[in-house]
Every structure is written in structure tokens, then in C-alpha cells.
Design an enzyme around this catalytic site. Structure first.
Site, PDB file in Angstrom:
ATOM      1  N   HIS A 231       0.875  -1.226   0.123  1.00 26.54           N
ATOM      2  CA  HIS A 231      -0.298   0.086   0.121  1.00 26.54           C
ATOM      3  C   HIS A 231       0.827   1.135  -0.466  1.00 26.54           C
ATOM      4  O   HIS A 231       0.687   1.886   1.355  1.00 26.54           O
ATOM      5  CB  HIS A 231      -0.887  -0.118   1.509  1.00 26.54           C
ATOM      6  CG  HIS A 231      -1.926   0.903   0.989  1.00 26.54           C
ATOM      7  ND1 HIS A 231      -3.753   0.070   1.297  1.00 26.54           N
ATOM      8  CD2 HIS A 231      -2.171   1.972   1.503  1.00 26.54           C
ATOM      9  CE1 HIS A 231      -4.354   1.935   0.964  1.00 26.54           C
ATOM     10  NE2 HIS A 231      -3.018   2.352   0.561  1.00 26.54           N
ATOM     11  N   ASN A 276      -2.392  -1.886  -3.696  1.00 25.76           N
ATOM     12  CA  ASN A 276      -3.415  -1.166  -3.614  1.00 25.76           C
ATOM     13  C   ASN A 276      -3.161   0.227  -4.413  1.00 25.76           C
ATOM     14  O   ASN A 276      -2.086   0.801  -4.571  1.00 25.76           O
ATOM     15  CB  ASN A 276      -3.292  -1.027  -2.058  1.00 25.76           C
ATOM     16  CG  ASN A 276      -4.436   0.266  -2.178  1.00 25.76           C
ATOM     17  OD1 ASN A 276      -5.731   0.244  -1.862  1.00 25.76           O
ATOM     18  ND2 ASN A 276      -3.912   1.197  -2.444  1.00 25.76           N
ATOM     19  N   GLU A 277      -4.216   0.020  -5.345  1.00 22.58           N
ATOM     20  CA  GLU A 277      -4.607   1.242  -6.350  1.00 22.58           C
ATOM     21  C   GLU A 277      -3.408   1.852  -7.044  1.00 22.58           C
ATOM     22  O   GLU A 277      -2.108   2.727  -6.815  1.00 22.58           O
ATOM     23  CB  GLU A 277      -4.885   2.658  -5.402  1.00 22.58           C
ATOM     24  CG  GLU A 277      -6.177   2.647  -5.084  1.00 22.58           C
ATOM     25  CD  GLU A 277      -6.567   3.616  -4.042  1.00 22.58           C
ATOM     26  OE1 GLU A 277      -5.881   4.663  -3.958  1.00 22.58           O
ATOM     27  OE2 GLU A 277      -7.762   3.361  -3.770  1.00 22.58           O
ATOM     28  N   GLU A 490     -12.639  -0.075  -0.682  1.00 19.96           N
ATOM     29  CA  GLU A 490     -12.908   1.337   0.030  1.00 19.96           C
ATOM     30  C   GLU A 490     -13.244   1.940  -0.560  1.00 19.96           C
ATOM     31  O   GLU A 490     -14.018   2.055  -1.832  1.00 19.96           O
ATOM     32  CB  GLU A 490     -10.797   2.192  -0.124  1.00 19.96           C
ATOM     33  CG  GLU A 490      -9.646   1.870   0.513  1.00 19.96           C
ATOM     34  CD  GLU A 490      -8.776   2.658   0.326  1.00 19.96           C
ATOM     35  OE1 GLU A 490      -8.882   3.881  -0.066  1.00 19.96           O
ATOM     36  OE2 GLU A 490      -7.335   1.754   0.579  1.00 19.96           O
ATOM     37  N   TRP A 540     -13.253   3.027   4.403  1.00 16.92           N
ATOM     38  CA  TRP A 540     -12.336   4.004   4.954  1.00 16.92           C
ATOM     39  C   TRP A 540     -12.732   4.873   5.626  1.00 16.92           C
ATOM     40  O   TRP A 540     -13.042   5.887   4.835  1.00 16.92           O
ATOM     41  CB  TRP A 540     -11.637   4.125   3.408  1.00 16.92           C
ATOM     42  CG  TRP A 540     -10.083   4.741   3.674  1.00 16.92           C
ATOM     43  CD1 TRP A 540      -9.750   5.786   4.280  1.00 16.92           C
ATOM     44  CD2 TRP A 540      -9.250   4.056   3.685  1.00 16.92           C
ATOM     45  NE1 TRP A 540      -8.251   6.312   3.986  1.00 16.92           N
ATOM     46  CE2 TRP A 540      -7.952   5.042   4.305  1.00 16.92           C
ATOM     47  CE3 TRP A 540      -8.602   3.081   3.777  1.00 16.92           C
ATOM     48  CZ2 TRP A 540      -6.508   4.606   4.038  1.00 16.92           C
ATOM     49  CZ3 TRP A 540      -7.766   2.836   3.998  1.00 16.92           C
ATOM     50  CH2 TRP A 540      -5.906   3.900   4.451  1.00 16.92           C
ATOM     51  N   GLU A 547      -3.431  10.990   5.717  1.00 16.22           N
ATOM     52  CA  GLU A 547      -3.787  10.871   4.089  1.00 16.22           C
ATOM     53  C   GLU A 547      -2.733  11.697   3.971  1.00 16.22           C
ATOM     54  O   GLU A 547      -3.268  12.459   3.104  1.00 16.22           O
ATOM     55  CB  GLU A 547      -5.749  11.797   4.464  1.00 16.22           C
ATOM     56  CG  GLU A 547      -6.720  10.836   5.123  1.00 16.22           C
ATOM     57  CD  GLU A 547      -6.652   9.411   4.494  1.00 16.22           C
ATOM     58  OE1 GLU A 547      -6.453   9.416   3.352  1.00 16.22           O
ATOM     59  OE2 GLU A 547      -7.509   8.655   4.961  1.00 16.22           O
ATOM     60  N   TRP A 548      -1.869  10.873   3.634  1.00 16.06           N
ATOM     61  CA  TRP A 548      -1.003  10.984   2.733  1.00 16.06           C
ATOM     62  C   TRP A 548      -0.591  12.611   2.845  1.00 16.06           C
ATOM     63  O   TRP A 548      -0.268  13.321   3.519  1.00 16.06           O
ATOM     64  CB  TRP A 548      -1.817  11.012   1.689  1.00 16.06           C
ATOM     65  CG  TRP A 548      -1.581   8.657   1.408  1.00 16.06           C
ATOM     66  CD1 TRP A 548      -2.587   8.528   1.251  1.00 16.06           C
ATOM     67  CD2 TRP A 548      -0.309   7.790   1.517  1.00 16.06           C
ATOM     68  NE1 TRP A 548      -2.492   7.029   1.283  1.00 16.06           N
ATOM     69  CE2 TRP A 548      -1.518   6.870   1.702  1.00 16.06           C
ATOM     70  CE3 TRP A 548       0.813   7.905   2.082  1.00 16.06           C
ATOM     71  CZ2 TRP A 548      -0.798   5.657   1.545  1.00 16.06           C
ATOM     72  CZ3 TRP A 548       1.669   6.853   2.357  1.00 16.06           C
ATOM     73  CH2 TRP A 548       0.572   5.631   2.235  1.00 16.06           C
ATOM     74  N   PHE A 556     -11.340  11.301   7.591  1.00 15.01           N
ATOM     75  CA  PHE A 556     -11.749   9.900   7.066  1.00 15.01           C
ATOM     76  C   PHE A 556     -11.984   8.786   7.494  1.00 15.01           C
ATOM     77  O   PHE A 556     -13.399   7.595   7.466  1.00 15.01           O
ATOM     78  CB  PHE A 556     -10.656   9.041   5.561  1.00 15.01           C
ATOM     79  CG  PHE A 556     -11.007  10.244   4.466  1.00 15.01           C
ATOM     80  CD1 PHE A 556     -12.330   9.260   3.332  1.00 15.01           C
ATOM     81  CD2 PHE A 556     -10.465  11.084   3.924  1.00 15.01           C
ATOM     82  CE1 PHE A 556     -12.480   9.833   2.322  1.00 15.01           C
ATOM     83  CE2 PHE A 556     -10.550  11.447   3.183  1.00 15.01           C
ATOM     84  CZ  PHE A 556     -11.239  11.434   1.809  1.00 15.01           C
TER      85      PHE A 556
END
Length: 596
Positions: A231, A276-277, A490, A540, A547-548, A556
Site C-alpha cells: 500500500h 493497492n491502487e 475502499e 475507509w 491521509e498522505w 476519513f
């Protein structure tokens, strides 16, 4: 822990870094590469000089990251019983005997809706976003440690994941808290740089023991663990050694990492996700200049070299899992939303298809349909990426047991103002190479309204477009035909301006997020009733977290976290989410509690 070998060129531009606390043995390797001077004579090329350095994990931290913060609690904490008063849902889901007088219109249950037996649901997190304990027990740095420590302004408040939610030590209580509400699944990621501090080479037994206990604690509390291998927290050493996902070496390194994890946890985990993504983390390339080893790959090509290697790494990992007898499902998690044509023009129709091809189709077409890229994407990458061989296409196709999608929102798509042809023929066009424009608003002729209420300004990409979810699920079902069904792995909502609230009781009442979960679950029930095979959902996120790029400013979580005391508290949205399964679930929602 054995050291790692790095090239001296990896240290270029890092003169301001701290010196290592221990001497670094250095071996000079002469390089015969030459260059031609202006006079025409041949001279040694100083840019070609390299050296091999023996670096310990602590050296990586000191040279590339610098000092990190630590939490006040730095040993594993046992779970304690959840206070009874915390388990009372907010008004609207439950009414206490006092005070009385609240009245709401009767809303009858839709008896035609039902989540099927075996439907799995739960909450999700990711290692770097929640764990903290940055250097604990031998963890090596990831690229995100550099990005958030060294690149000023990379997050809105220059915040890091050094401490985060301190879940590395508080995981038992976090699992106990979700179990107390009857949650069936906890989806988390394993930190690659904990297991392999250099990304390859020596294995960190302390990290494996830690995740042993995380998984066993889930099982103890009746919560099924779902594990993501990657991730976004790429081990720094791999980025500096060969460019991370830009280098073909990462395929074998990822498979070797997966083999260790599969071999350790095997069939204790019923659901595995490889990556992930990849749409997001591949589009994070190119990384900021001057902080990592240079690469000669042109910047516009870098996301697609990343994607190429992701598909090979994912597919080899899938086949590895099957060869090792892993009984659980193995998939990857894509992301995106429904792409609504802004108008019925032919240009907008092409723009919509280009958007699908450059987003979901990038990874879904190879894994679910053909083993190769969709048309518009392939037209672009064929100029520089190697063609997948027939053997590779066969290896990639069919390597996802479930269509796992992180699907938060939907938006409108349309052709660029200058037209698609003008965009595709101009490499400097801001929308190149996808050449699909987007908006969250209807046309002026249709009133100009947003597709739905906006989330926090730090998530400008997110609107509550839950009424498009049934059509989106139908599109996935009809386009990629996933035999194992669709899982929304998510989905969630950033309550606007939640970071500005100072009273915990105000934070816990999150009306837009609550309505988001209610309407999203209703949308899934509609799709199921219309024959779409939806098999699971993961909200999520389990807690407010890093959050990055938005740091801790964008919330969230379905649980509040006081980042000073690490206190947790349920939000109303968590109860709304769980309530959907109490009302419409075939399987009972069964809480599990800590023994007194």
C-alpha cells in the site's frame, strides 16, 4: 541485520543530510567511461564515477530521512473492555427512554433488499497511515519517510507518519473496538520495509512476529484479516538502487517478499490483495527531483513503466500464491469512479472511453479480459513500452479472483475544449496523454449543480455521488465479467472542515459521512437486487489517519483519534454503516467483547 550495498550516486544532492553515527566502509570501483571535451580530447567522465557503500538500516535513516519522532507508548498494549456507553448508537438509530419526545417520519424496511449469506464487510487501513513506530524493531525507511521528512510542503502541514495512530502498539485495542460492533473483516497492509528493511536481502523476524500477533488477534476476536502486500510504502533502498517500480528488478523482489509473507501466514488470511491502487502510486511518478537516485526514463513515461512492472509482479505473485496452496482469494485493488458523459456528443463519448482506458482499464483489461492494455492506452504506450509476450499475456490474464475496487465517487467527463485530436497531437497539452477532461458539475443547461455535496476542501476530488453507484457496479459487471464478483474495497467520505472542530461530541456527529454510508449501502443493495454480484465492502477508514499529502488535516475515519492522547471514539457514521447489515444482512451481526 545485514547491511545493503548502494551506489554513491544515490547520495548526490544529500550533502545537507546528517552524517551516519557509524563509519561507512567504502569500496571505490573504477569506471572506464569517458567523455569528449570541447577541445576534442578524451577525458574521464566524472558523472560516471560510482562506488559501493555498505549501509546499515540506521545509516539509511540518518542519510536520507533524519531524526524521527517516537510515541509515548512504545510497547504492545493489551485490549481492554469497551465501555458500555460507547456502544450506544446516536439518535436516529437508537432512542433511549430519556429524554423522550424525538419524532421522525416512519421509513419502512425494503423487504426486497438483502445482503447474501457470506457477504463480507468491514473496515480498512494501511500500514504507513496508521502504524507509526517508524524505526521500531528494525523497520527500514520507505519513500514516504523521505517525502514527508525531506520535501518541504509535500503535506499540507509538513506532517509525517512517525507516530500516526500508533497502531503498531495499539492494534489489540483497535481490533477489540471494531469487534465490539460486530465488524466481520479488518483489512490492513503489511509494511514491506518492516519485513525486508532494504526491500530485499535479510528478513526481519521481529516484523513477522508482530504481524503474526496482529493476525492472531483478529482471529481471537472473530474478525477475519484481509491483507494487502503493498500500500504505497516502497522500501527506500529499492527506489535508490534501481528506481523502484521503474526497474524490472522489482518484479522478482516483490515476488520474493510475497513468498515470505504467504509462507508465514498462508491460509490464516481468507483475502489477499497484492497491490493497492496502482493507478495512484504509479501516477506519483516522477518523484520529486533531488531526493532519490536519478533515472533516465522520461517523466511522462514513468507512470506506465511502473504499471508495466506492477502487472508482471502482481500476476507472478498470484500464480505463486496458487502454487503454494493459498486457499483465500487473491486480487489487486484498482480505483476510480463512474465516468458520466457530460453531454451526448460523440467527442464526449470518446473522452469517456479514453478515461476508462487510462484508469480502470489500464489494469482491469489485462487481468480480466485480454492480458494486454485497452486500445487508447496501448496506442500511447506502444511507442516506448515493450509488448507483452504471448506467455506474459497468458500469465497476466485471469489473475484476480475478485474485482476489488476502491470506489469513492463519480464525476463527469468530456472532451478537452480544444478537441481530442488537438490534445493527442500535442505532448505539452495539460490533459495529455489521456485527453479526457473532467468536472463535478452538470452543464449550465442542466442547472450547473454539483454531482453531489462536496467533501472537505483537502479532498477536492470527492463528492457524495452515491446515486451513481448502481450504474457503476453494473458497468463493472458488464464490462469485465468478474467471475468472483465485485468488492468495494475502499469507500468513505471526508466530512467538511472536521479538523476545525474542537469538541469531541461535535466531531462524533458526522452527518454527511453518515448519509454517505447509508445511501452507498442502499445503492449496493439496489445493484444486488438487480443481479449484480457484489460480495463485500470495506469502509475507509478504521480511524482518522495520515491521509498522505493531506496529513492529518483531512478526516476519513469512522473513529475519531486524539493524536496527542491516542484516545479513540466511534463516530455516528460507524453505527450507520454497521446498521445496514443489522437491517439487511443474512448473516447475523455478532459483537465480540474483551473478557472482563
Amino acid at each position: 541485520m545485514k547491511p545493503s550495498l548502494l551506489s554513491l550516486s544515490m547520495l548526490a544532492g544529500l550533502a545537507a543530510c546528517q552524517n551516519s553515527s557509524s563509519p561507512l566502509p567504502t569500496t571505490i570501483i573504477p569506471t572506464p567511461t569517458t567523455a569528449t571535451a570541447l577541445s576534442g580530447s578524451t577525458v574521464a567522465n566524472p558523472a560516471a564515477f560510482t562506488t559501493a557503500l555498505t549501509l546499515h538500516v540506521e545509516d539509511l535513516w540518518n542519510l536520507f530521512v533524519g531524526p524521527v519522532s517516537t510515541a509515548a507508548v512504545n510497547t504492545t498494549v493489551s485490549a481492554t473492555p469497551i465501555p458500555t456507553h460507547e456502544l450506544i448508537p446516536p439518535p436516529g438509530l437508537f432512542y433511549s427512554s430519556f429524554p423522550s419526545g424525538q419524532q421522525i417520519p416512519m421509513a419502512s424496511k425494503n423487504e426486497s433488499w438483502k445482503f447474501p449469506a457470506g457477504f463480507w464487510w468491514g473496515v480498512a487501513s494501511a500500514a504507513y497511515q496508521v502504524e507509526g513506530a517508524a524505526k521500531a524493531e528494525g523497520r527500514g525507511p520507505s519513500i514516504w519517510d523521505v517525502l514527508l521528512h525531506r520535501v518541504t510542503g509535500y503535506t499540507v502541514a509538513n506532517q509525517t507518519g512517525d507516530v500516526a495512530d500508533n497502531q503498531y502498539y495499539l492494534y489489540k485495542q483497535d481490533i477489540a473496538r471494531i469487534a465490539a460492533l460486530g465488524v466481520k473483516t479488518y483489512s490492513f497492509s503489511i509494511s514491506w520495509s518492516r519485513v525486508f528493511p532494504f526491500g530485499n536481502g535479510p528478513v526481519n523476524g521481529l516484523a513477522l512476529a508482530h504481524y503474526d500477533d496482529v493476525i492472531n488477534t483478529c482471529i481471537e476476536f472473530g474478525v477475519e484479516p484481509a491483507v494487502t502486500l503493498y500500500h504505497w510504502d516502497l522500501p527506500l533502498n529499492l527506489q535508490n538502487t534501481y528506481g523502484g517500480w521503474l526497474g524490472p528488478q522489482i518484479v522478482d523482489d516483490f515476488v520474493a517478499y510475497a513468498k515470505v509473507v504467504f509462507g508465514r501466514y498462508g491460509n490464516k488470511v481468507p483475502r489477499w490483495f497484492t497491490v493497492n491502487e496502482p493507478i495512484v502510486f504509479c501516477n506519483n511518478y516522477p518523484l520529486p527531483d533531488h531526493y532519490f537516485t536519478n533515472t533516465l526514463i522520461p517523466k511522462i513515461q514513468q507512470p506506465f513503466w511502473c504499471g508495466h512492472h506492477v502487472l508482471l509482479a502482481h500476476s507472478k505473485t498470484y500464480h505463486l500464491a496458487k502454487s503454494m496452496g493459498i486457499n483465500g482469494t487473491v486480487s489487486f485493488k484498482t480505483n476510480g469512479g463512474y465516468k458520466i458523459p457530460l453531454t451526448n456528443s460523440s467527442e464526449d463519448a470518446v473522452a469517456v472511453q479514453r478515461a476508462w482506458d487510462f484508469n480502470e482499464g489500464w489494469f482491469a483489461n489485462p487481468t480480466f479480459l485480454t492480458g494486454d492494455y485497452p486500445k487508447y492506452l496501448k496506442d500511447f504506450v506502444s511507442g516506448f513500452l515493450p509488448e507483452f509476450t504471448d506467455e506474459e499475456k497468458s500469465m497476466i490474464n485471469g489473475t484476480s479472483d475478485v474485482y476489488a475496487h476502491d470506489a469513492y465517487t463519480s464525476q463527469f467527463y468530456m472532451a478537452p475544449d480544444s478537441g481530442i485530436q488537438a490534445c493527442t497531437s500535442n505532448t505539452s497539452h495539460p490533459l495529455y496523454p489521456s485527453c479526457a477532461n473532467t468536472t463535478y458539475s452538470y452543464t449550465t443547461a442542466d442547472g450547473g449543480w454539483n454531482v453531489g455535496p462536496a467533501a472537505d476542501p483537502l479532498s477536492p476530488w470527492l463528492h457524495k455521488a452515491t446515486d451513481w453507484v448502481p450504474l457503476f457496479l453494473r458497468y463493472i459487471h458488464d464490462t469485465w465479467h468478474p467471475s468472483g464478483g465485485i468488492a468495494i474495497t475502499e469507500f468513505g467520505f471526508a466530512e467538511p472542515f472536521e479538523v476545525l472542530k474542537t469538541l469531541k461530541a461535535d466531531i462524533q456527529f458526522d452527518p454527511i459521512r453518515s448519509s454517505y454510508y447509508r445511501e452507498y449501502m442502499e445503492a449496493i443493495l439496489m445493484a444486488i437486487s438487480e443481479g449484480v454480484n457484489v460480495v463485500g465492502t470495506l469502509a475507509w477508514s478504521i480511524v482518522d489517519n495520515l491521509e498522505w499529502n493531506s496529513g492529518y488535516q483531512d478526516k476519513f475515519g469512522v473513529q475519531y483519534v486524539n493524536l496527542t492522547t491516542q484516545e479513540r471514539a466511534y463516530k455516528a457514521s460507524f453505527f450507520e454503516y454497521v446498521n445496514a447489515f443489522k437491517l439487511y444482512g443474512t448473516d447475523p451481526v455478532t459483537p465480540h467483547f474483551v473478557s472482563s
